[in-house]
Design a protein around this motif. Structure first.
Motif, PDB file in Angstrom:
ATOM      1  N   ALA A  56      -2.730  10.963  -4.140  1.00 51.51           N
ATOM      2  CA  ALA A  56      -1.680  10.704  -3.151  1.00 51.51           C
ATOM      3  C   ALA A  56      -0.333  10.993  -3.790  1.00 51.51           C
ATOM      4  CB  ALA A  56      -1.741   9.267  -2.652  1.00 51.51           C
ATOM      5  N   GLY A  57       0.247  12.145  -3.448  1.00 57.28           N
ATOM      6  CA  GLY A  57       1.575  12.476  -3.950  1.00 57.28           C
ATOM      7  C   GLY A  57       1.585  12.815  -5.424  1.00 57.28           C
ATOM      8  N   ASP A  78      -0.206  11.139   3.061  1.00 54.59           N
ATOM      9  CA  ASP A  78       0.134  10.726   4.421  1.00 54.59           C
ATOM     10  C   ASP A  78      -0.927   9.838   5.063  1.00 54.59           C
ATOM     11  OD1 ASP A  78       2.481  12.229   4.287  1.00 54.59           O
ATOM     12  OD2 ASP A  78       1.467  14.044   4.990  1.00 54.59           O
ATOM     13  N   VAL A  79      -1.950   9.472   4.298  1.00 59.59           N
ATOM     14  CA  VAL A  79      -3.047   8.654   4.827  1.00 59.59           C
ATOM     15  C   VAL A  79      -2.827   7.197   4.427  1.00 59.59           C
ATOM     16  CG1 VAL A  79      -5.536   8.242   4.727  1.00 59.59           C
ATOM     17  CG2 VAL A  79      -4.636  10.591   4.706  1.00 59.59           C
ATOM     18  N   PRO A  80      -2.976   6.229   5.350  1.00 59.35           N
ATOM     19  CA  PRO A  80      -2.817   4.813   5.001  1.00 59.35           C
ATOM     20  C   PRO A  80      -3.757   4.398   3.876  1.00 59.35           C
ATOM     21  CG  PRO A  80      -2.913   5.094   7.375  1.00 59.35           C
ATOM     22  CD  PRO A  80      -3.259   6.423   6.781  1.00 59.35           C
ATOM     23  N   ARG A  84      -7.535   5.586   2.755  1.00 59.65           N
ATOM     24  CA  ARG A  84      -7.789   6.282   1.491  1.00 59.65           C
ATOM     25  C   ARG A  84      -9.028   5.708   0.805  1.00 59.65           C
ATOM     26  NH1 ARG A  84      -1.707   6.017  -1.186  1.00 59.65           N
ATOM     27  NH2 ARG A  84      -0.601   7.030   0.547  1.00 59.65           N
ATOM     28  N   ALA A  85      -9.121   4.384   0.793  1.00 63.42           N
ATOM     29  CA  ALA A  85     -10.284   3.747   0.172  1.00 63.42           C
ATOM     30  C   ALA A  85     -11.563   4.149   0.892  1.00 63.42           C
ATOM     31  CB  ALA A  85     -10.113   2.224   0.187  1.00 63.42           C
ATOM     32  N   GLY A  86     -11.512   4.196   2.217  1.00 62.11           N
ATOM     33  CA  GLY A  86     -12.689   4.621   2.969  1.00 62.11           C
ATOM     34  C   GLY A  86     -13.076   6.056   2.661  1.00 62.11           C
ATOM     35  N   ASP A 112      -7.396  -3.199  -3.879  1.00 63.09           N
ATOM     36  CA  ASP A 112      -7.773  -4.263  -2.946  1.00 63.09           C
ATOM     37  C   ASP A 112      -8.514  -3.684  -1.746  1.00 63.09           C
ATOM     38  OD1 ASP A 112      -6.594  -6.153  -4.550  1.00 63.09           O
ATOM     39  OD2 ASP A 112      -4.701  -6.183  -3.444  1.00 63.09           O
ATOM     40  N   ALA A 113      -8.010  -2.577  -1.217  1.00 61.67           N
ATOM     41  CA  ALA A 113      -8.673  -1.956  -0.067  1.00 61.67           C
ATOM     42  C   ALA A 113     -10.056  -1.445  -0.450  1.00 61.67           C
ATOM     43  CB  ALA A 113      -7.817  -0.806   0.458  1.00 61.67           C
TER      44      ALA A 113
END
Length: 350
Positions: A56-57, A78-80, A84-86, A112-113
């Motif tokens: 991410a970035g 750009d993904v929440p 991203r974890a999923g 955490d996610a």
């Protein structure tokens, strides 16, 4: 091996368990202070063997370094975070390996996610193996890069208006003040205070170097400052970096002075002694120069005793000479005595 219900299978226990392992998730962490591509072998092995690499970035330089190694990266900036974890777990389905290339900010919320997704998946099946791999470590001194970056931000457009207005001249009072505060911390033996004050003094060096970088005709920056002192240290320590013998501290000092004199090519005995030094410290240095370089001129250092000011100056010089003969720093000795006086008069018992 006998399965429940009495049925027998020849499948080894390890292979039976492996059949339920749902892939491998590798979290690859790197230091933002190490150049892109300078990774440990386990890190490169994980990247090149992975079916999918996510990030991410990415910082500048990383896409090119990874592309040169044939590693394709999917950017999820750009993904929440929860999604991203999923995506990480989905990429590990079917026993595949997926690598998450960590961001300089530590990817807040991602672990955490990921833990929440793993917990839910564990109810239905065995979750994938999760492994943390350290790809690069900070080397000694690497935090200086952070200081340079912060100073650059403060001084650049959109940074701090006060910092942007400063000049070498306007910063001089702070340089002097911070130097004295370092001395005070050393003399008080306060380690925490010393660490803080050394940082404040280091800031002054970085600040002046950043200001110098903007000079229209003769710019230089922190790299040139560091290169200069490195070259000086190497040239003045031939007993370490060359084949000169110097087995004692006195021999080292004599070598240093000889090399320094050849480098500076000074035309005067007192050239290079800052006029802004406190008077006792300046006197001590001047007497040392005369003693080493021109003993016959010692009488010329004496003030005129025909005035009260001259007599006081002569007495002070005599004190400095006595301090030198005792191997005592006159300035430091008086400062220590004054500090003790403050403690006695203004302390709890005072």
């Amino acid at each position: 091996m006998t399965q429940p219900g009495g049925e027998r299978t020849d499948e080894p226990v390890g292979e039976a368990l492996d059949a339920h392992v749902d892939g491998r998730v590798v979290i690859l962490v790197t230091s933002p202070r190490v150049a892109p591509g300078l990774l440990s072998w386990p890190a490169w092995e994980a990247l090149t063997e992975a079916g999918t690499v996510l990030a991410a970035g990415l910082e500048p330089g990383w896409p090119e370094a990874l592309a040169d190694a044939g590693v394709a990266v999917e950017d999820l900036a750009d993904v929440p975070v929860a999604e991203r974890a999923g995506r990480l777990l989905e990429a590990s389905d079917g026993g595949r390996t997926v690598v998450w290339l960590g961001s300089p900010d530590g990817d807040p919320g991602l672990t955490d996610a990921l833990a929440e997704h793993l917990t839910r998946r564990a109810v239905a099946s065995r979750p994938p193996e999760v492994e943390l791999v350290t790809g690069s470590h900070d080397v000694p001194g690497s935090r200086l890069l952070d200081l340079v970056a912060v100073m650059d931000t403060l001084r650049s457009p959109g940074g701090c208006p006060w910092d942007a207005e400063q000049t070498h001249e306007s910063l001089l009072p702070y340089l002097l003040e911070e130097s004295h505060e370092v001395m005070e911390a050393v003399e008080l033996g306060d380690r925490a205070h010393l660490r803080e004050e050394l940082g404040d003094l280091l800031l002054q060096v970085a600040f002046h170097a950043r200001v110098a970088q903007e000079h229209p005709a003769e710019p230089f920056g922190i790299d040139e400052v560091a290169a200069g002192i490195v070259a000086k240290l190497v040239s003045r320590h031939p007993h370490v970096f060359a084949d000169v013998d110097a087995g004692t501290a006195d021999e080292v000092e004599r070598n240093w002075e000889t090399i320094k004199a050849a480098e500076k090519q000074r035309t005067g005995v007192f050239e290079g002694i800052p006029a802004a030094l406190p008077a006792l410290a300046r006197a001590q240095k001047m007497l040392g120069r005369v003693e080493k370089q021109r003993p016959a001129a010692a009488a010329d250092v004496e003030p005129d005793p025909g005035t009260p000011q001259g007599r006081v100056a002569a007495d002070l010089l005599a004190v400095v000479r006595a301090a030198r003969s005792e191997g005592v720093d006159a300035e430091a000795a008086l400062r220590a005595a004054l500090n003790q006086a403050v403690a006695r008069v203004d302390g709890p018992a005072g």
